[in-house]
Design an enzyme around this catalytic site. Structure first.
Site, PDB file in Angstrom:
ATOM      1  N   GLY A  99       0.822  -1.219   0.000  1.00 52.41           N
ATOM      2  CA  GLY A  99       0.000   0.000   0.000  1.00 52.41           C
ATOM      3  C   GLY A  99       0.845   1.253   0.000  1.00 52.41           C
ATOM      4  O   GLY A  99       0.575   2.200   0.741  1.00 52.41           O
ATOM      5  N   ALA A 100       1.866   1.276  -0.879  1.00 52.76           N
ATOM      6  CA  ALA A 100       2.809   2.408  -0.870  1.00 52.76           C
ATOM      7  C   ALA A 100       2.413   3.497  -1.863  1.00 52.76           C
ATOM      8  O   ALA A 100       3.215   4.372  -2.164  1.00 52.76           O
ATOM      9  CB  ALA A 100       4.218   1.904  -1.177  1.00 52.76           C
ATOM     10  N   SER A 137      -0.162   5.662  -1.589  1.00 53.22           N
ATOM     11  CA  SER A 137      -0.765   6.877  -1.022  1.00 53.22           C
ATOM     12  C   SER A 137      -0.580   6.874   0.484  1.00 53.22           C
ATOM     13  O   SER A 137      -0.054   5.922   1.052  1.00 53.22           O
ATOM     14  CB  SER A 137      -2.267   6.981  -1.378  1.00 53.22           C
ATOM     15  OG  SER A 137      -3.027   6.138  -0.551  1.00 53.22           O
ATOM     16  N   GLY A 138      -0.994   7.974   1.110  1.00 53.64           N
ATOM     17  CA  GLY A 138      -1.075   8.055   2.556  1.00 53.64           C
ATOM     18  C   GLY A 138       0.170   7.608   3.300  1.00 53.64           C
ATOM     19  O   GLY A 138       1.309   7.940   2.943  1.00 53.64           O
ATOM     20  N   TYR A 152     -13.787  -3.636   9.262  1.00 51.43           N
ATOM     21  CA  TYR A 152     -12.519  -2.884   9.270  1.00 51.43           C
ATOM     22  C   TYR A 152     -11.894  -2.926  10.657  1.00 51.43           C
ATOM     23  O   TYR A 152     -10.722  -3.263  10.822  1.00 51.43           O
ATOM     24  CB  TYR A 152     -12.726  -1.429   8.819  1.00 51.43           C
ATOM     25  CG  TYR A 152     -11.453  -0.620   9.000  1.00 51.43           C
ATOM     26  CD1 TYR A 152     -10.364  -0.809   8.148  1.00 51.43           C
ATOM     27  CD2 TYR A 152     -11.322   0.285  10.052  1.00 51.43           C
ATOM     28  CE1 TYR A 152      -9.168  -0.108   8.331  1.00 51.43           C
ATOM     29  CE2 TYR A 152     -10.139   1.000  10.237  1.00 51.43           C
ATOM     30  CZ  TYR A 152      -9.073   0.785   9.375  1.00 51.43           C
ATOM     31  OH  TYR A 152      -7.886   1.474   9.564  1.00 51.43           O
TER      32      TYR A 152
HETATM   33  N1  LIG Z   1      -5.753   7.116   8.052  1.00 52.94           N
HETATM   34  C1  LIG Z   1      -5.942   6.859   9.333  1.00 52.94           C
HETATM   35  O1  LIG Z   1      -6.458   7.694  10.081  1.00 52.94           O
HETATM   36  C2  LIG Z   1      -5.513   5.551   9.912  1.00 52.94           C
HETATM   37  C3  LIG Z   1      -5.714   5.342  11.290  1.00 52.94           C
HETATM   38  C4  LIG Z   1      -5.311   4.136  11.855  1.00 52.94           C
HETATM   39  C5  LIG Z   1      -4.729   3.174  11.049  1.00 52.94           C
HETATM   40  N2  LIG Z   1      -4.553   3.395   9.707  1.00 52.94           N
HETATM   41  C6  LIG Z   1      -3.938   2.333   8.929  1.00 52.94           C
HETATM   42  O2  LIG Z   1      -2.914   2.886   8.133  1.00 52.94           O
HETATM   43  C7  LIG Z   1      -2.682   2.041   6.988  1.00 52.94           C
HETATM   44  C8  LIG Z   1      -2.553   2.887   5.744  1.00 52.94           C
HETATM   45  O3  LIG Z   1      -3.790   3.508   5.461  1.00 52.94           O
HETATM   46  P1  LIG Z   1      -3.889   5.009   4.941  1.00 52.94           P
HETATM   47  O4  LIG Z   1      -4.627   5.751   5.970  1.00 52.94           O
HETATM   48  O5  LIG Z   1      -2.590   5.493   4.467  1.00 52.94           O
HETATM   49  O6  LIG Z   1      -4.926   4.819   3.722  1.00 52.94           O
HETATM   50  P2  LIG Z   1      -4.770   5.007   2.151  1.00 52.94           P
HETATM   51  O7  LIG Z   1      -4.256   6.374   1.809  1.00 52.94           O
HETATM   52  O8  LIG Z   1      -6.097   4.614   1.617  1.00 52.94           O
HETATM   53  O9  LIG Z   1      -3.666   3.936   1.747  1.00 52.94           O
HETATM   54  C9  LIG Z   1      -3.985   2.568   1.688  1.00 52.94           C
HETATM   55  C10 LIG Z   1      -3.017   1.928   0.741  1.00 52.94           C
HETATM   56  O10 LIG Z   1      -3.377   0.535   0.642  1.00 52.94           O
HETATM   57  C11 LIG Z   1      -3.555   0.218  -0.746  1.00 52.94           C
HETATM   58  N3  LIG Z   1      -4.543  -0.821  -0.938  1.00 52.94           N
HETATM   59  C12 LIG Z   1      -5.798  -0.866  -0.472  1.00 52.94           C
HETATM   60  N4  LIG Z   1      -6.401  -1.966  -0.927  1.00 52.94           N
HETATM   61  C13 LIG Z   1      -5.506  -2.628  -1.690  1.00 52.94           C
HETATM   62  C14 LIG Z   1      -5.533  -3.813  -2.444  1.00 52.94           C
HETATM   63  N5  LIG Z   1      -6.645  -4.569  -2.508  1.00 52.94           N
HETATM   64  N6  LIG Z   1      -4.426  -4.195  -3.096  1.00 52.94           N
HETATM   65  C15 LIG Z   1      -3.314  -3.451  -3.067  1.00 52.94           C
HETATM   66  N7  LIG Z   1      -3.214  -2.305  -2.377  1.00 52.94           N
HETATM   67  C16 LIG Z   1      -4.319  -1.903  -1.707  1.00 52.94           C
HETATM   68  C17 LIG Z   1      -4.016   1.499  -1.374  1.00 52.94           C
HETATM   69  O11 LIG Z   1      -3.854   1.402  -2.777  1.00 52.94           O
HETATM   70  P3  LIG Z   1      -4.752   2.279  -3.780  1.00 52.94           P
HETATM   71  O12 LIG Z   1      -4.112   3.621  -3.738  1.00 52.94           O
HETATM   72  O13 LIG Z   1      -4.647   1.589  -5.090  1.00 52.94           O
HETATM   73  O14 LIG Z   1      -6.134   2.261  -3.235  1.00 52.94           O
HETATM   74  C18 LIG Z   1      -3.100   2.488  -0.686  1.00 52.94           C
HETATM   75  O15 LIG Z   1      -1.828   2.474  -1.268  1.00 52.94           O
HETATM   76  C19 LIG Z   1      -3.839   1.057   6.971  1.00 52.94           C
HETATM   77  O16 LIG Z   1      -3.411  -0.182   7.485  1.00 52.94           O
HETATM   78  C20 LIG Z   1      -4.864   1.668   7.922  1.00 52.94           C
HETATM   79  O17 LIG Z   1      -5.684   0.689   8.529  1.00 52.94           O
HETATM   80  C21 LIG Z   1      -4.935   4.569   9.133  1.00 52.94           C
END
Ligand SMILES: NC(=O)c1ccc[n+]([C@@H]2O[C@H](COP(=O)([O-])OP(=O)(O)OC[C@H]3O[C@@H](n4cnc5c(N)ncnc54)[C@H](OP(=O)(O)O)[C@@H]3O)[C@@H](O)[C@H]2O)c1
Length: 299
Positions: free
Chosen positions: A18-19, A21-22, A172
């Site tokens: 998941g590299a 975005s975010g 989730y």
């Molecule tokens: N944001 C928050 O507030 C928060 C809080 C607590 C924990 N987290 C955790 O942090 C981690 C990163 O999340 P984030 O907030 O950075 O969200 P994000 O910006 O949506 O990033 C998620 C990443 O995972 C990839 N991904 C999702 N589904 C996928 C699939 N089926 N196959 C391959 N790649 C996939 C996405 O790819 P695409 O770009 O192609 O969709 C993206 O690169 C997650 O484990 C989340 O549970 C986040």
């Protein structure tokens, strides 16, 4: 994967799922700044290249390779793992970060609920298949991105893990609990091998994660977290766990804001963690998505 890595075998190498975005992109960027070679997990090659270009514009000598797989589909997880085994002689760290937060029930082509498939099962399978690389690159580290929302889960029906039915009560949040249980059992099985495993709560971060959440859930998250942090700030603790000599021997812990936190309730239940391991392996084998041999990699 394309081989852009000639001559870079000496660099510590990390896979970050998941590299694109975010948080994952920020982790990949910070590892690059430290001179690591980073395999950037991406759902599509286009999104992977775009993220790699963004990092290269800031880190001129970044050594990046895009590793494409839709992690909700176990055959793609398998292909990714075998491509990495073929092309990558070492793996010093595995950062399991990719996740989806769908509030609607969506089943994958494997017939498995999507959040569960991407957020837990893909990491479980990837870790099994890739194990030979960290084993031959020790000391090595596994870091799994979880969330504080894991503590809101009061019950978990592990039979759903076998049947592929939706996890209850919220898939989730439950998947983030499973991340912690997985790490604890992984750390227990890796004791004495030179490979550590830890989980991280990154806090509330401004990312794309909410894009599949709808209605009430989305509004509630926005209201209860008015001040999200940046992905760059949230990446500091995962990168610390993946690279710092201060935590070289720390394993089986849950970190937030740079510090270990005590776990309680279901997250601290070692029996549940062992049972999760068994039912996850069973779910993969009974569906023909993994072999028994692959599932006994950890003994
Ligand atoms: N944001 C928050 O507030 C928060 C809080 C607590 C924990 N987290 C955790 O942090 C981690 C990163 O999340 P984030 O907030 O950075 O969200 P994000 O910006 O949506 O990033 C998620 C990443 O995972 C990839 N991904 C999702 N589904 C996928 C699939 N089926 N196959 C391959 N790649 C996939 C996405 O790819 P695409 O770009 O192609 O969709 C993206 O690169 C997650 O484990 C989340 O549970 C986040």
């Amino acid at each position: 994967m394309t081989d852009e890595s000639a001559g870079s075998e000496h660099r510590p190498t990390f896979l970050v799922t998941g590299a694109t975005s975010g948080l994952g992109e920020a982790i990949a960027a910070q590892l690059s700044e430290r001179g690591a070679r980073v395999l950037m997990g991406a759902r599509t090659a286009e999104r992977g290249q775009a993220a790699a270009d963004r990092i290269r514009s800031r880190v001129l000598d970044a050594d990046l390779e895009v590793a494409v797989a839709d992690l909700s589909l176990m055959q793609e997880v398998r292909s990714l793992a075998y491509q990495i085994l073929d092309s990558t002689p070492r793996l010093d760290g595995l950062i399991l970060n990719a996740a989806e937060a769908r509030s609607e029930l969506v089943l994958t082509d494997d017939g498995i609920e999507t959040n569960f498939a991407t957020n837990h099962l893909a990491g479980f399978l990837l870790t099994h298949l890739l194990l030979p690389r960290p084993r031959s690159s020790t000391p090595a580290r596994v870091v799994v991105i979880s969330s504080s929302v894991h503590s809101q889960v009061r019950m978990v029906d592990l039979n759903s893990v076998v049947t592929g039915a939706p996890l209850t009560p919220d898939s989730y949040r439950t998947s983030k609990l499973l991340n912690i249980l997985f790490v604890q059992e992984l750390a227990r099985r890796l004791q004495g091998t030179g490979i550590t495993a830890n989980a991280v709560d990154p806090g509330f971060v401004r990312t794309n994660l909410g894009r599949y959440s709808t209605g009430r859930r989305r509004m509630l998250v926005t209201l209860t977290h008015p001040l999200p942090s940046s992905p760059e700030r949230a990446a500091i603790t995962p990168v610390y766990l993946a690279t710092s000599s201060e935590v070289a021997d720390v394993t089986g812990r849950y970190y937030a804001d740079g510090h270990p936190k005590e776990l309680s309730g279901l997250a601290a239940n070692a029996r549940l963690a062992r049972r999760l391991w068994a039912v996850s392996a069973q779910a993969l084998v009974t569906r023909g998505l993994a072999t028994l041999n692959e599932m006994i990699a950890f003994g």
